[in-house]
Every structure is written in structure tokens, then in C-alpha cells.
Design an enzyme around this catalytic site. Structure first.
Site, short mmCIF file in Angstrom:
data_model
loop_
_atom_site.label_atom_id
_atom_site.label_comp_id
_atom_site.label_asym_id
_atom_site.label_seq_id
_atom_site.Cartn_x
_atom_site.Cartn_y
_atom_site.Cartn_z
N LYS A 110 0.84 -1.20 0.00
CA LYS A 110 0.00 0.00 0.00
C LYS A 110 0.88 1.25 0.00
O LYS A 110 1.90 1.29 0.70
CB LYS A 110 -0.91 -0.01 1.23
CG LYS A 110 -1.90 1.14 1.29
CD LYS A 110 -2.78 1.06 2.53
CE LYS A 110 -3.82 2.15 2.59
NZ LYS A 110 -4.66 2.07 3.81
N SER B 293 -9.50 2.09 3.02
CA SER B 293 -8.65 2.79 2.09
C SER B 293 -7.64 1.90 1.37
O SER B 293 -7.05 2.33 0.38
CB SER B 293 -7.89 3.90 2.83
OG SER B 293 -7.06 3.35 3.82
N SER C 67 -9.59 -0.10 7.31
CA SER C 67 -9.05 -0.05 5.94
C SER C 67 -8.37 -1.31 5.43
O SER C 67 -8.04 -1.37 4.25
CB SER C 67 -8.08 1.11 5.82
OG SER C 67 -8.81 2.29 5.62
N1 GLN Z 1 -12.89 4.45 6.42
C1 GLN Z 1 -12.25 4.95 7.58
C2 GLN Z 1 -11.88 6.39 7.39
O1 GLN Z 1 -12.20 6.92 6.38
C3 GLN Z 1 -11.04 4.12 7.90
C4 GLN Z 1 -9.85 4.46 7.12
C5 GLN Z 1 -8.66 3.65 7.51
O2 GLN Z 1 -8.78 2.63 8.22
N2 GLN Z 1 -7.50 4.08 7.11
O3 GLN Z 1 -11.30 7.00 8.23
#
Ligand code: GLN
Length: 477
Positions: free
Chosen positions: A79, A154, A178
């Protein structure tokens, strides 16, 4: 043998037995990425040179007859929030558009030391903020199971790459879901370890008290292999735990009979899509038929998790992202009139809309006069959520729940409605707030053939138990 469909376990065995070379395996992935990734959009950079030289090193070792390291020749994707030396790392943001780091993050370094071959950097939401990968400054990612849908976020590129056979495994980061949510949307396995189990050194920070690094893989056993490689104390991260890392490969083979599995009604309420409910309920039945004891538990503060998460996460983000100011590194706006004009234009041009929204929310939550009402209160809720889990884990060894209330949604469906997007994180943010480990495993498909994921939560540092349950489920199913 379909080379790109191999699991880690199969790939490393085939290489160790000299049935394939690491070089040929890497080439197969480059070809597949070239052919299929234009439709999916998982990769931001393919690091051919780095991958080829690592593969050559492994092949030389194999020829010499020496014992190979545990992940010898296994092609992985990373990532783009994880720093890679000499390979452009952008965190999905224009503000780091030309950033080529001078060092490797610990998780990547450990993977490579174990023989893994880094294929490239995977697309993600900007600074890991998002649930659909639509906040990437570069391009969207399409869900390989249905190209009109999001892969989740994400770590959308990580999940899509593993699902589409564009990597054997991937690393992601999980601040509020994420790793687990995109794994669920794409039908792969995603593991968020305990806070402190895996070093965050070289992970571009979003919300430091919630950020975790972990694997996305095709099988639970593969997740165990990756976790075993990247886990453990790191002097470069003071929050990494100084605890022995168990041998997860032997942990997963232990029997699951008589393990106590908790089911919390708070995770089966309003808004849970019927096919998802059915799939998770039948997975729970499967655990019962494997001899597990299914017990009702309660996590009464779950309803406050979303507001608490979006306060803590944005507050920490506003502070972490202050470093992107055009002075130290990254993008700097041209043609500026003064220092403050430079700051303003750099951040205005460099950050995308969602990141700006969060910096503003977080700055507001931390400002004098509001701190007690927002940030402090959110931290108190966090303690209550942690206590909920502690009380439940006094009665059970693991807790199962859906990973997400709905399967993958359409690209564009929620992107203009941040609140709807945030609310969909309801089942995942709790584990980050409490710091407990959670794994998402595929447990079926909806009528539209979209993957459904189930989460298994464990006690702090008991990744072995949730991996064991996931592995037993996978074998039984
Ligand atoms: N969807 C969550 C957010 O937008 C989690 C994102 C993440 O885990 N990096 O913050």
C-alpha cells in the site's frame, strides 16, 4: 500451474522445490499486471527493477542449494502509505506526488529480508482517509468482482490486487477498517493485528493511536505467514510491543473445539443487509458444528463508536498532517508572495477535498474551548468501548460480526455523502479504538455474487486464536 493464482504457501513451496524460479514468477505477475491492471487500477508504481533483483538473488540462493528464507520469491504489493526506499511513495496524495523515500518501512524491510519480492505500490485513498478508494488523487480502483463497484478503502488497491491475482499478498494499513473492509468487499482475507504488534515505522501517519499495518491475503494461513514475518518489537517504533511473537503457523493448526465464540446483538441491528446477515449467521452455525460454544455478549457502547472515531481520527490527522507545509519535503506551490502564502497555496493545491475536510474537523475539535466537549469526550467513549470488549472477553475467546453492513457499493454512490460513507464503518472502527486484533474472512456471496466478509475479533495480542478460527472455518467451508 497458474502462477499468478498461487497462495504464498504454494508459491514458496514451488520455489523451494525448484519447480519454478522466483524470476519466472515475478515475470508472470508483471505480464498479468500489464494486461489486467488498466481495468482495475490497483498499482500506482510497478517496481520492476527492485523486484527483478530480489528474484535473481533468491534464484541464485536456490541454485546454490542453500536453505531459502520463509517467503523466498513470494511476490507482494505494498500500500502506498508504506515508505519504500527508492520507490515513489505518495500516500495517494498530490502533496507527495514526487516523493522518493530514502528508507524502507519496517514491515517492508522484514518482508524482503524473509525473501519476498516487492512488485510495486498499491493505490489507496489519500492518506488512507476513505472507505471506497475514491479519494485517491491518482485514479479510482475498480472491484475485480464487479468493475462498476468500489473495492472498499482505504487499502482498495491492496484488496483488488490480491483478489485479481495481481499480487500473491499485500500489505495494507487499518485505522478504522481499511484492511478488513476492502478485504470483505473483494472476497479476500484481511488482518488488523493488535495495536503494537507490528511496527508503524515508515507508515505515513494518519491517526497514530489508531493506525495499524497488516496483511491482505488469499488464505488465513497466508495471513499467518505474513504476520509472523512482520510482527515484533522494533526499536524504531516506541509503541511496538516487546512481546514474543508466537509461531502462528502452529497456532492455526490447534483444535477449535470448545473455544467460546461471542455474538453481540449490536452488530446485527438496523441497516444490516439481509444476505450479509444470513451468511454471517450460517458461518456462526458452522463454528457451532465445529464444536465451538456460541455465547451472546453485549457491547453496549457500540453506537457511539462512529462519532468517537471520527473525532479522534480527525484530531490526530490534523496534527500529523501539519508537517506537509511545502518546507520540509513534498509539493511546494510555485509563484508565492510570502511564507504564509506558500503554506496556504501548497496545502490548498496539494491536499484533496476529504483530507481538507478532516484537517478542518480535527483542528476544530482540538481548539481551545472545544477540546473538552469533543476530543476529551471521544477519548472517554474510547475507554468505555475498550471496557465493553474487556467485559465480553471475560466470557468468550473471540467475537464474530459482519465486517460491513452492506457489500461493495457502486463507484460514485456515496462519494458526495461523507456521512453515509462514515456510517458504513460502524463494524470496523471499534477494534481500532480498543486496539484489539480483527480478521475479515470471506463467508459467501450475495444474490448479486458480491463477496461477504465476517470479522473475528480477539483479545489483545491473541492473533493466534482468531487466525486459528479463521483457518478452521476456511477448511470446513
Ligand atoms: N474508512 C475509515 C476512514 O475513512 C477508515 C480508514 C482507515 O482505516 N485508514 O477513516
Amino acid at each position: 500451474m497458474d502462477l499468478t493464482a498461487l497462495t504464498i504457501d504454494a508459491a514458496r513451496t514451488a520455489i523451494a522445490e525448484r519447480k519454478i524460479t522466483a524470476g519466472a514468477l515475478a515475470e508472470a505477475f508483471f505480464a498479468k499486471i500489464e494486461k489486467d491492471d488498466p481495468r482495475i487500477g490497483a498499482y500506482l508504481v510497478v517496481s520492476k527493477e527492485r523486484a527483478s533483483s530480489k528474484a535473481a538473488e533468491i534464484d541464485k540462493l536456490a541454485e546454490s542449494g542453500e536453505k531459502l528464507p520463509p517467503l523466498a520469491g513470494v511476490p507482494v504489493g505494498i500500500k502506498d502509505v508504506l515508505i519504500t526506499r527508492g520507490v515513489r511513495t505518495t500516500a495517494g496524495s498530490k502533496i507527495l506526488g514526487n516523493y522518493v523515500p530514502p528508507y524502507d518501512c519496517t514491515a517492508v524491510r522484514r518482508l524482503e529480508e524473509a525473501g519476498a519480492v516487492v512488485l510495486g505500490k498499491l493505490n489507496c485513498d489519500e492518506f488512507a482517509m476513505g472507505s471506497s478508494n475514491e479519494n485517491s488523487a491518482w485514479k479510482p480502483v475498480h472491484n475485480p468482482c464487479d468493475l462498476s463497484r468500489v473495492p472498499g478503502g482505504s487499502s482498495g488497491g491492496s484488496a483488488a490486487a490480491v483478489a485479481a491475482d495481481l499480487a500473491v499478498a499485500a500489505l495494507g494499513s487499518d485505522t478504522g477498517g481499511s484492511i478488513r473492509q476492502p478485504a470483505s468487499f473483494c472476497g479476500v482475507v484481511g488482518l488488523k493485528p493488535t495495536y503494537g504488534r507490528v511496527s508503524r515505522y515508515g507508515l505515513i501517519a494518519f491517526a497514530s493511536s489508531l493506525d495499524h499495518v497488516g496483511p491482505l491475503t488469499k488464505t488465513v494461513k497466508d495471513a499467518a505467514l505474513v504476520l509472523h514475518t512482520i510482527a515484533g518489537r522494533d526499536p524504531m517504533d516506541s509503541t511496538s510491543a516487546d512481546l514474543t511473537v508466537p509461531d502462528y503457523l502452529s497456532e492455526i493448526e490447534k483444535p477449535v473445539k470448545s473455544l467460546r465464540i461471542g455474538v453481540a446483538k449490536e452488530y446485527f441491528g438496523e441497516g444490516l443487509e439481509p444476505d450479509t446477515r444470513r451468511a454471517v449467521e450460517s458461518a456462526i452455525q458452522r463454528f457451532a458444528s465445529l464444536g465451538c460454544e456460541v455465547i451472546d455478549v453485549s457491547l453496549p457502547h457500540t453506537k457511539y463508536a462512529i462519532p468517537a472515531y471520527y473525532l479522534v481520527a480527525t484530531a490526530e490527522a490534523s496534527s500529523n498532517l501539519a508537517r506537509f507545509d511545502g518546507v520540509r519535503y513534498g509539493y511546494r506551490a510555485p509563484n508565492v508572495r510570502s511564507l504564509s502564502d506558500m503554506y496556504r497555496r501548497t496545502r490548498n493545491q496539494g491536499f484533496g477535498g476529504e483530507v481538507k475536510r478532516r484537517i478542518m474537523l480535527g483542528t476544530y475539535a482540538l481548539s481551545a474551548g472545544y477540546y473538552d466537549a469533543y476530543y476529551l469526550k471521544a477519548q472517554r467513549v474510547r475507554t468505555l468501548l475498550t471496557r465493553d470488549f474487556e467485559a465480553a472477553f471475560a466470557k468468550v475467546d473471540a467475537i464474530v460480526a459482519p465486517t460491513t453492513p452492506t457489500p461493495a457499493f457502486k463507484l460514485g454512490e456515496k462519494v458526495d455523502d461523507p456521512l453515509a460513507m462514515y456510517l458504513a464503518d460502524i463494524y470496523t472502527v471499534t477494534a481500532n479504538l480498543a486496539g484489539i486484533p480483527g480478521i475479515s474472512i470471506p463467508v459467501g456471496k450475495t444474490r448479486e455474487a458480491l463477496p461477504i466478509g465476517m470479522q473475528i475479533f480477539g483479545k489483545h495480542f491473541e492473533e493466534g486464536t482468531i487466525l486459528r478460527l479463521g483457518h478452521a472455518y476456511e477448511r470446513a467451508a
